[in-house]
Design an enzyme around this catalytic site. Structure first.
Site, mmCIF file in Angstrom:
data_model
loop_
_atom_site.group_PDB
_atom_site.id
_atom_site.type_symbol
_atom_site.label_atom_id
_atom_site.label_comp_id
_atom_site.label_asym_id
_atom_site.label_seq_id
_atom_site.Cartn_x
_atom_site.Cartn_y
_atom_site.Cartn_z
ATOM 1 N N PHE A 53 0.826 -1.205 0.000
ATOM 2 C CA PHE A 53 0.000 0.000 0.000
ATOM 3 C C PHE A 53 0.861 1.256 0.000
ATOM 4 O O PHE A 53 1.808 1.366 0.780
ATOM 5 C CB PHE A 53 -0.894 0.051 1.244
ATOM 6 C CG PHE A 53 -2.046 -0.899 1.240
ATOM 7 C CD1 PHE A 53 -3.271 -0.527 0.702
ATOM 8 C CD2 PHE A 53 -1.923 -2.168 1.787
ATOM 9 C CE1 PHE A 53 -4.347 -1.400 0.704
ATOM 10 C CE2 PHE A 53 -2.990 -3.054 1.797
ATOM 11 C CZ PHE A 53 -4.214 -2.672 1.255
ATOM 12 N N ASP A 54 0.486 2.196 -0.847
ATOM 13 C CA ASP A 54 0.981 3.555 -0.717
ATOM 14 C C ASP A 54 0.355 4.123 0.559
ATOM 15 O O ASP A 54 -0.642 3.601 1.053
ATOM 16 C CB ASP A 54 0.555 4.357 -1.949
ATOM 17 C CG ASP A 54 0.913 5.824 -1.866
ATOM 18 O OD1 ASP A 54 2.040 6.123 -1.440
ATOM 19 O OD2 ASP A 54 0.061 6.650 -2.230
ATOM 20 N N LEU A 55 0.934 5.205 1.084
ATOM 21 C CA LEU A 55 0.388 5.826 2.301
ATOM 22 C C LEU A 55 -0.497 7.027 1.969
ATOM 23 O O LEU A 55 -1.715 6.970 2.114
ATOM 24 C CB LEU A 55 1.534 6.231 3.239
ATOM 25 C CG LEU A 55 1.147 6.959 4.533
ATOM 26 C CD1 LEU A 55 0.142 6.171 5.351
ATOM 27 C CD2 LEU A 55 2.403 7.267 5.354
ATOM 28 N N ASP A 56 0.110 8.116 1.510
ATOM 29 C CA ASP A 56 -0.638 9.341 1.231
ATOM 30 C C ASP A 56 -1.611 9.153 0.078
ATOM 31 O O ASP A 56 -1.222 8.750 -1.023
ATOM 32 C CB ASP A 56 0.321 10.489 0.886
ATOM 33 C CG ASP A 56 1.164 10.926 2.070
ATOM 34 O OD1 ASP A 56 0.824 10.561 3.214
ATOM 35 O OD2 ASP A 56 2.159 11.642 1.850
#
Length: 222
Positions: free
Chosen positions: A8-11
């Protein structure tokens, strides 16, 4: 396709960092006595490495860029990182994936130290085997490098059943460089066109639709 390893990407994917990032950028530009762009320009700072954004959007020189990153981190580390919200449904999504024995990782261009603090603050860190970002010295900021690093550090993982989930073209292109699938999410800060052009294998418009795809409950990819 059933995915067992999910990055997963965060932002713009797990959390909405808009307030904190924009405030950090505004603080930086004020300290440097630079004009503050319209919000439409400021929103472009969400997603890419901060060094890249200041360079491309503000056209900073190398010296200005070093100062900008220092000012940005000054505000971000004190206030900006928690001026942030977890997207509705994310906690439930991660819990369901964990129950299904999915292997969950975070792959973000944000410095690892900040990513860990943010996820700990929102009590999301417990869901992830590893949280990997860039280094404070500016190394390993490319999303492809970050994804490859995760596979290098976890050589039992298979790329064939792995996927990257993110909201910007950098996430999709990074996944392609690392030779894994990519799912684009449009509830973040990237458009469907941006994600399609980058080569996303699937695009979803909500956390609920993402859950359906990752749990293999739905073959509909929009």
């Amino acid at each position: 396709m059933t995915y067992h390893t999910i990055l997963f990407d965060l932002d713009g994917t797990l959390t909405d960092p808009k307030v904190g990032i924009l405030n950090s950028v505004k603080y930086t530009l004020q300290k440097m006595k630079k004009a503050i762009p319209l919000e439409s320009e400021l929103l472009k700072f969400i997603g890419p490495p901060i060094q890249q954004s200041f360079s491309e959007i503000c056209q900073f020189s190398e010296k200005e860029l070093l100062n900008a990153v220092c000012f940005y981190r000054e505000y971000f580390s004190q206030s900006g990182m928690i001026e942030n919200n977890v997207y509705d449904g994310i906690r439930e999504l991660l819990s369901e994936l964990q129950k299904e024995n999915k292997r969950l990782y975070v792959a973000t261009s944000k410095p690892t130290i900040f990513a860990r603090e943010i996820l700990s603050h929102f009590q999301l860190d417990e869901f992830f085997i590893q949280i990997v970002g860039s280094e404070l010295d500016g190394t390993r900021i490319d999303k492809g490098e970050i994804i490859e690093y995760i596979f290098e550090m976890n050589n039992d993982l298979s790329k064939e059943d792995s996927v990257m989930v993110g909201d910007r073209l950098h996430d999709i292109k990074g996944a392609k460089i690392a030779n894994i699938d990519a799912i684009g999410v449009t509830y973040g800060y990237g458009s469907e066109l941006e994600l399609t052009d980058a080569g996303a294998n699937a695009i979803v418009n909500s956390v609920d639709r993402l859950k359906s795809v990752l749990l293999n409950e739905s073959k509909i990819m929009v």
